[in-house]
Scaffold this active site. Structure first.
Site, PDB file in Angstrom:
ATOM      1  N   ARG A   1      -0.152  14.049  13.339  1.00 29.85           N
ATOM      2  CA  ARG A   1       0.513  13.786  12.049  1.00 29.85           C
ATOM      3  C   ARG A   1       0.733  15.067  11.251  1.00 29.85           C
ATOM      4  NH1 ARG A   1      -1.293   7.991   9.569  1.00 29.85           N
ATOM      5  NH2 ARG A   1       0.628   8.226   8.412  1.00 29.85           N
TER       6      ARG A   1
ATOM      7  N   ASP B   1       4.058   0.002  12.062  1.00 38.44           N
ATOM      8  CA  ASP B   1       2.914  -0.679  11.453  1.00 38.44           C
ATOM      9  C   ASP B   1       2.820  -2.151  11.863  1.00 38.44           C
ATOM     10  OD1 ASP B   1       2.250   1.678  10.248  1.00 38.44           O
ATOM     11  OD2 ASP B   1       2.885   1.116   8.230  1.00 38.44           O
TER      12      ASP B   1
ATOM     13  N   ARG C   1      -8.791  -0.551   4.052  1.00 38.42           N
ATOM     14  CA  ARG C   1      -7.891   0.490   3.533  1.00 38.42           C
ATOM     15  C   ARG C   1      -6.574  -0.114   3.068  1.00 38.42           C
ATOM     16  NH1 ARG C   1      -5.937   4.106   7.621  1.00 38.42           N
ATOM     17  NH2 ARG C   1      -4.534   4.434   5.883  1.00 38.42           N
TER      18      ARG C   1
ATOM     19  N   ASP D   1       4.873  19.585   8.791  1.00 42.09           N
ATOM     20  CA  ASP D   1       5.796  20.731   8.820  1.00 42.09           C
ATOM     21  C   ASP D   1       7.123  20.433   8.130  1.00 42.09           C
ATOM     22  OD1 ASP D   1       6.019  18.912  10.977  1.00 42.09           O
ATOM     23  OD2 ASP D   1       7.294  20.300  12.076  1.00 42.09           O
TER      24      ASP D   1
ATOM     25  N   CYS E   1      -5.594  12.669  12.546  1.00 39.67           N
ATOM     26  CA  CYS E   1      -6.187  11.398  12.157  1.00 39.67           C
ATOM     27  C   CYS E   1      -6.145  10.516  13.381  1.00 39.67           C
ATOM     28  CB  CYS E   1      -5.429  10.762  10.999  1.00 39.67           C
ATOM     29  SG  CYS E   1      -3.855  10.096  11.494  1.00 39.67           S
TER      30      CYS E   1
ATOM     31  N   LYS F   1       0.838  -1.207   0.000  1.00 34.61           N
ATOM     32  CA  LYS F   1       0.000   0.000   0.000  1.00 34.61           C
ATOM     33  C   LYS F   1       0.871   1.254   0.000  1.00 34.61           C
ATOM     34  CE  LYS F   1      -1.737   1.652   4.049  1.00 34.61           C
ATOM     35  NZ  LYS F   1      -1.430   3.073   4.249  1.00 34.61           N
ATOM     36  N   ASN F   2       1.842   1.287   0.913  1.00 35.20           N
ATOM     37  CA  ASN F   2       2.607   2.519   1.107  1.00 35.20           C
ATOM     38  C   ASN F   2       3.521   2.838  -0.072  1.00 35.20           C
ATOM     39  OD1 ASN F   2       1.318   2.787   3.486  1.00 35.20           O
ATOM     40  ND2 ASN F   2       3.073   2.303   4.802  1.00 35.20           N
TER      41      ASN F   2
HETATM   42  C1  UD1 Z   1       4.155   6.471   6.520  1.00 35.18           C
HETATM   43  C2  UD1 Z   1       3.257   5.293   6.280  1.00 35.18           C
HETATM   44  C3  UD1 Z   1       2.728   4.716   7.586  1.00 35.18           C
HETATM   45  C4  UD1 Z   1       3.876   4.419   8.513  1.00 35.18           C
HETATM   46  C5  UD1 Z   1       4.780   5.639   8.680  1.00 35.18           C
HETATM   47  C6  UD1 Z   1       6.011   5.351   9.523  1.00 35.18           C
HETATM   48  C7  UD1 Z   1       2.250   5.802   4.147  1.00 35.18           C
HETATM   49  C8  UD1 Z   1       1.015   6.123   3.396  1.00 35.18           C
HETATM   50  N1  UD1 Z   1       2.132   5.710   5.463  1.00 35.18           N
HETATM   51  O1  UD1 Z   1       3.343   7.507   7.130  1.00 35.18           O
HETATM   52  O2  UD1 Z   1       2.006   3.518   7.296  1.00 35.18           O
HETATM   53  O3  UD1 Z   1       3.361   4.030   9.764  1.00 35.18           O
HETATM   54  O4  UD1 Z   1       5.227   6.099   7.393  1.00 35.18           O
HETATM   55  O5  UD1 Z   1       6.702   4.272   9.014  1.00 35.18           O
HETATM   56  O6  UD1 Z   1       3.307   5.596   3.573  1.00 35.18           O
HETATM   57  N2  UD1 Z   1       5.935  14.108  11.305  1.00 35.18           N
HETATM   58  C9  UD1 Z   1       6.005  15.443  11.669  1.00 35.18           C
HETATM   59  N3  UD1 Z   1       6.131  16.375  10.683  1.00 35.18           N
HETATM   60  C10 UD1 Z   1       6.202  16.029   9.358  1.00 35.18           C
HETATM   61  C11 UD1 Z   1       6.137  14.681   8.992  1.00 35.18           C
HETATM   62  C12 UD1 Z   1       6.000  13.722   9.987  1.00 35.18           C
HETATM   63  O7  UD1 Z   1       5.950  15.784  12.849  1.00 35.18           O
HETATM   64  O8  UD1 Z   1       6.327  16.923   8.516  1.00 35.18           O
HETATM   65  C13 UD1 Z   1       5.758  13.101  12.354  1.00 35.18           C
HETATM   66  C14 UD1 Z   1       4.397  12.421  12.231  1.00 35.18           C
HETATM   67  O9  UD1 Z   1       3.412  13.159  12.935  1.00 35.18           O
HETATM   68  C15 UD1 Z   1       4.659  11.090  12.847  1.00 35.18           C
HETATM   69  C16 UD1 Z   1       6.123  10.813  12.484  1.00 35.18           C
HETATM   70  O10 UD1 Z   1       6.698  12.065  12.156  1.00 35.18           O
HETATM   71  O11 UD1 Z   1       4.518  11.154  14.231  1.00 35.18           O
HETATM   72  C17 UD1 Z   1       6.329   9.837  11.347  1.00 35.18           C
HETATM   73  O12 UD1 Z   1       5.715  10.328  10.213  1.00 35.18           O
HETATM   74  P1  UD1 Z   1       6.120   9.858   8.731  1.00 35.18           P
HETATM   75  O13 UD1 Z   1       7.370   9.033   8.755  1.00 35.18           O
HETATM   76  O14 UD1 Z   1       6.112  11.059   7.861  1.00 35.18           O
HETATM   77  O15 UD1 Z   1       4.931   8.886   8.361  1.00 35.18           O
HETATM   78  P2  UD1 Z   1       3.892   9.016   7.189  1.00 35.18           P
HETATM   79  O16 UD1 Z   1       4.592   9.324   5.919  1.00 35.18           O
HETATM   80  O17 UD1 Z   1       2.752   9.860   7.621  1.00 35.18           O
END
Ligand code: UD1
Length: 427
Positions: free
Chosen positions: A122, A308, A400, A125, A117, A22-23
């Site tokens: 999430r 995950d 999903r 920034d 969510c 999926k990811n």
């Molecule tokens: C992706 C995956 C999700 C997985 C996660 C971590 C997809 C669609 N989803 O989510 O299944 O659990 O990676 O392996 O690929 N954060 C910030 N600021 C930012 C970006 C992230 O504070 O700009 C924080 C998020 O709130 C979270 C953490 O960093 O607490 C990890 O986020 P991130 O690695 O970006 O995960 P996703 O890409 O949302």
């Protein structure tokens, strides 16, 4: 109202093949925006998140032909809009993955702000800070983010505060079309990022270092459509490994369709709990565990233990002989699964981002609510090994990210079914 009803205690046998990740699929679909023309994606999972991403692309003017259940022909030649609307972003936060490609192709993007969510706030920034460094100007208005690179994207050095998967991907997809070189330091190293870089390189991009903490991207003037196979889903695989460890008959079960190296840390940590996994062609063979040892796990970015897989690991530890600790470092609010498992007889105490799990001898079937995607799948697995019947509601979360989850478990010998029950609120 559909629920999943599980009758516990039936042994599993045989083999299960996992779908494409999926990811990865979601980001590869977004990346087709960068290459006007028809890109073919194979091994695409037939899951609701992929359907939402399809709607996002169509909204912008792309056409999508479903060649067969797992093959999509996505033609982005006619895309003339650079907006991801609220109705779709609200359904799936990963829709924000179109921001980088839209900036790369049009120098503009209008994206509904994702908001929180069920895994916590999430934020995005880091996506924004990184893209600003590439020359993008951001405004927010009426719940939308307006991104504009009027003077073009210019390559630069970006250092991420945290190895965010989404930020790394958005930056890569913008930087492939920037002028000059971009270096992303402290980049996420997930296999899905390697898959994205691999497809973009086939399209003509110049990306080096994907899968390491430093990714270097030399911008190019154009990208062209290609055919690409989505990498196998390591998390779906890990979920079935847990099913096998807890409920397989003496011969164990085979889980195929993925690269076991992508599950290396999970296999290692499971081994220390007594779960035996053996590599076979295209997957692993897992044996039923007789005596589960307790564990101390913390979730970390790849190659660490994936968040995950945290609920599935919590389920195993709930049946261990002793006390386990699981520390969640990636997402706030990712312990909602624990309170549902407690309803099934688990003994779990949460303190901040630590879960203390005192192993119990057995679980008992109950009515539970799927809190999120992975937690929902783990509740179904809990039902497989619980005494009596378990009913899992809010199963749209599971749809999903798991293709034919119930059907695959049934093929392995589980007693699981979708059941339509009256909604008590409307009787
Ligand atoms: C992706 C995956 C999700 C997985 C996660 C971590 C997809 C669609 N989803 O989510 O299944 O659990 O990676 O392996 O690929 N954060 C910030 N600021 C930012 C970006 C992230 O504070 O700009 C924080 C998020 O709130 C979270 C953490 O960093 O607490 C990890 O986020 P991130 O690695 O970006 O995960 P996703 O890409 O949302």
């Amino acid at each position: 109202m559909d629920i999943i009803r599980v009758k516990g205690g039936h042994r599993l046998h045989g083999s299960v093949q996992v779908a494409g990740a999926k990811n990865s699929a979601l980001k590869l679909m977004a990346a087709t925006l960068l290459a006007p023309g028809a890109t073919t994606l194979t091994n695409v999972p037939n899951i609701s998140d992929v359907h939402v991403m399809g709607k996002v692309l169509k909204y912008m003017g792309a056409s999508i032909d479903v060649i067969d259940e797992h093959t999509l022909l996505i033609d982005t030649s006619a895309v003339s809009m650079w907006e991801a609307p609220y109705e779709l972003v609200a359904q799936m936060r990963a829709s924000t993955a179109v921001m980088g490609p839209l900036l790369g192709r049009f120098g503009k993007a209008k994206i509904a702000m994702p908001g929180g969510c069920n895994l916590g706030a999430r934020k995005i920034d880091m996506h924004i800070l990184g893209l600003e460094a590439l020359g993008v100007h951001f405004d927010t208005d009426h719940g939308y983010i307006y991104a504009d690179a009027a003077e073009g994207l210019v390559g630069t050095d970006v250092s991420l505060e945290f190895a965010s998967v989404g930020a790394t991907e958005n930056l890569i997809m913008a930087a492939v079309r920037a002028q000059g070189c971009t270096t992303i330091d402290n980049a996420a190293r997930e296999p899905e990022i390697v898959d994205l870089a691999c497809m973009l390189n086939k399209m003509g991009a110049k990306i080096e270092g994907a899968g390491t903490p430093v990714i270097k991207i030399e911008g190019v003037a154009e990208l062209h459509p290609v055919e690409h196979q989505v990498v196998g889903d390591r998390i779906e695989a890990g979920t079935f490994v847990v099913a096998g460890a807890l409920m397989a008959g003496a011969e164990g079960i085979e889980v195929t369709g993925f690269n076991p190296l992508h599950l290396d840390m999970v296999i290692k940590r499971f081994a220390s709990m007594g779960i035996e996994c053996e590599r076979i062609a295209g997957g692993i063979h897992v044996r039923p565990v007789e005596h589960i040892k307790p564990i101390d796990i913390q979730t970390l970015p790849f190659p660490g233990f994936p968040t995950d897989m945290q609920p599935q690991a919590m389920l195993v530890s709930a049946l261990a002989d002793g006390n386990s600790i699981i520390t969640e470092n990636i997402f706030e609010n990712r312990f909602m699964f624990a309170s549902e498992l407690v309803r099934m007889g688990a003994d779990i105490h949460i303190e901040g981002h630590h879960a203390m799990i005192h192993g119990v001898r057995s679980l008992s079937g109950a009515q539970v609510v799927s809190p999120d995607l992975r937690g929902g799948a783990a509740l179904v697995l809990a039902g497989l090994c619980a005494e009596g019947t378990t009913e899992v509601s809010a199963i749209h979360h599971i749809a999903r990210g798991y293709e034919r989850f119930v059907e695959k478990l049934v093929a392995l010998g589980a007693q699981v079914a979708y059941v339509t029950v009256p909604d008590p609120n409307f009787d």
